[in-house]
Design a protein around this motif. Structure first.
Motif, PDB file in Angstrom:
ATOM      1  N   PRO A   1     -15.222 -14.529   2.645  1.00 33.20           N
ATOM      2  CA  PRO A   1     -14.639 -13.186   2.566  1.00 33.20           C
ATOM      3  C   PRO A   1     -14.566 -12.527   3.926  1.00 33.20           C
ATOM      4  O   PRO A   1     -15.331 -12.857   4.840  1.00 33.20           O
ATOM      5  N   SER A   2     -13.651 -11.589   4.058  1.00 29.59           N
ATOM      6  CA  SER A   2     -13.578 -10.801   5.287  1.00 29.59           C
ATOM      7  C   SER A   2     -14.414  -9.528   5.173  1.00 29.59           C
ATOM      8  O   SER A   2     -14.750  -8.914   6.179  1.00 29.59           O
TER       9      SER A   2
ATOM     10  N   ARG B   1      -8.367  -7.265   9.866  1.00 35.30           N
ATOM     11  CA  ARG B   1      -8.588  -6.734   8.530  1.00 35.30           C
ATOM     12  C   ARG B   1      -9.437  -5.474   8.570  1.00 35.30           C
ATOM     13  O   ARG B   1     -10.252  -5.270   9.455  1.00 35.30           O
TER      14      ARG B   1
ATOM     15  N   ARG C   1      -6.465 -12.747  -4.775  1.00 37.13           N
ATOM     16  CA  ARG C   1      -6.619 -12.769  -3.311  1.00 37.13           C
ATOM     17  C   ARG C   1      -7.614 -11.721  -2.847  1.00 37.13           C
ATOM     18  O   ARG C   1      -8.419 -11.951  -1.937  1.00 37.13           O
TER      19      ARG C   1
ATOM     20  N   ILE D   1      -2.151 -12.166   4.111  1.00 28.84           N
ATOM     21  CA  ILE D   1      -3.175 -11.297   4.688  1.00 28.84           C
ATOM     22  C   ILE D   1      -3.259 -11.600   6.177  1.00 28.84           C
ATOM     23  O   ILE D   1      -3.230 -12.764   6.588  1.00 28.84           O
TER      24      ILE D   1
ATOM     25  N   SER E   1      -8.382 -12.597  10.151  1.00 33.58           N
ATOM     26  CA  SER E   1      -9.587 -11.824   9.857  1.00 33.58           C
ATOM     27  C   SER E   1      -9.860 -10.753  10.907  1.00 33.58           C
ATOM     28  O   SER E   1     -10.416  -9.704  10.604  1.00 33.58           O
TER      29      SER E   1
ATOM     30  N   GLU F   1     -11.266 -12.064  -0.766  1.00 34.19           N
ATOM     31  CA  GLU F   1     -11.460 -11.372   0.507  1.00 34.19           C
ATOM     32  C   GLU F   1     -12.663 -10.435   0.495  1.00 34.19           C
ATOM     33  O   GLU F   1     -13.268 -10.182   1.532  1.00 34.19           O
TER      34      GLU F   1
END
Length: 251
Positions: A171-172, A17, A90, A11, A14, A94
């Motif tokens: 988490p994002s 994202r 995953r 990923i 951040s 997130e």
């Protein structure tokens, strides 16, 4: 980066994202089509309100963001990574999903145990788990509550503890369902201050139009399983005719 290639790669950081929903259709086993081609992109760090009448499809949409629901057709991606069965672990790290009723997320003997549940099941060492629990509780104003029993907390404290259970996963994206429901004025103000200070990408479903006006620069209206409006909160809340057409009121 394509969705297929992204699903095989780490990923992104951040800062890079986002939430990307494309032509999302979802039909329940009884044949009811709850989502009818939802397309929605949320930029990194953006705070977006999701409003609409009961039964519009808001909760169904939110459950797709961390893979609780799977699309009948269309796609959902987080940070360029497809939400699918192969990536579900995953994705759920997130995307932090906070339900309307905090008792749906608080089931352990102590607040510490609830907030530590995710990090423990990630296989993190005890020191890292403790650190994550401390940071999460401090961020929601519950430092020192580790040994408290969740059912002895006020509704506002339980809502914040439920939020801490997902923040401990770092988490994002945060997805919240009716976070202000049942709160008294003090609890509501604490919630507003808390959500305003969080940096994660955020999608919040609510009927609290004053909350929408105070926190969210952008508002999306969903009705009949479709996005019927998507724009600035100031413009959306000023359009009385639009709001009334979809069972909503101005704050």
């Amino acid at each position: 980066m394509t969705l297929d290639s992204a699903s095989q790669s780490p990923i992104p950081p951040s800062a890079d994202r986002w939430v990307d929903v494309r032509d999302l259709v979802f039909t329940y086993p009884d044949g009811f089509e709850a989502l009818r081609g939802i397309t929605l992109k949320i930029a990194r760090g953006e705070k977006v309100a999701l409003i609409g009448p009961n039964g519009a499809g808001k909760s169904t949409l939110m459950l797709h963001l961390n893979g609780i629901n799977a699309p009948t057709s269309g796609s959902v991606a987080i940070g360029g990574m497809s939400v699918n069965r192969a990536n579900i672990g995953r994705i759920r790290a997130e995307v932090g999903l906070v339900f309307q009723d905090p008792d749906d997320q608080l089931f352990s003997p102590t607040v510490y145990d609830d907030v530590a549940f995710g990090p423990v099941h990630m296989g993190l060492p005890k020191a890292e788990v403790d650190s994550r629990v401390s940071r999460a509780l401090e961020s929601v104003g519950l430092a020192g509550f580790e040994k408290r029993q969740p059912h002895h907390l006020s509704i506002g404290q339980r809502k914040r503890a439920a939020l801490a259970t997902v923040l401990s996963m770092s988490p994002s994206v945060l997805v919240l369902d009716e976070p202000s429901a049942g709160l008294d004025p003090r609890g509501r103000r604490e919630l507003i201050n808390l959500l305003t200070g969080l940096e994660q990408t955020m999608l919040v479903s609510t009927h609290d139009m004053k909350l929408v006006a105070e926190i969210f620069p952008r508002t999306v209206i969903v009705d009949g399983g479709r996005v019927v409006a998507d724009g600035s909160t100031v413009d959306t809340l000023a359009d009385r005719e639009l709001l009334e057409a979809h069972g909503l009121e101005q704050p």
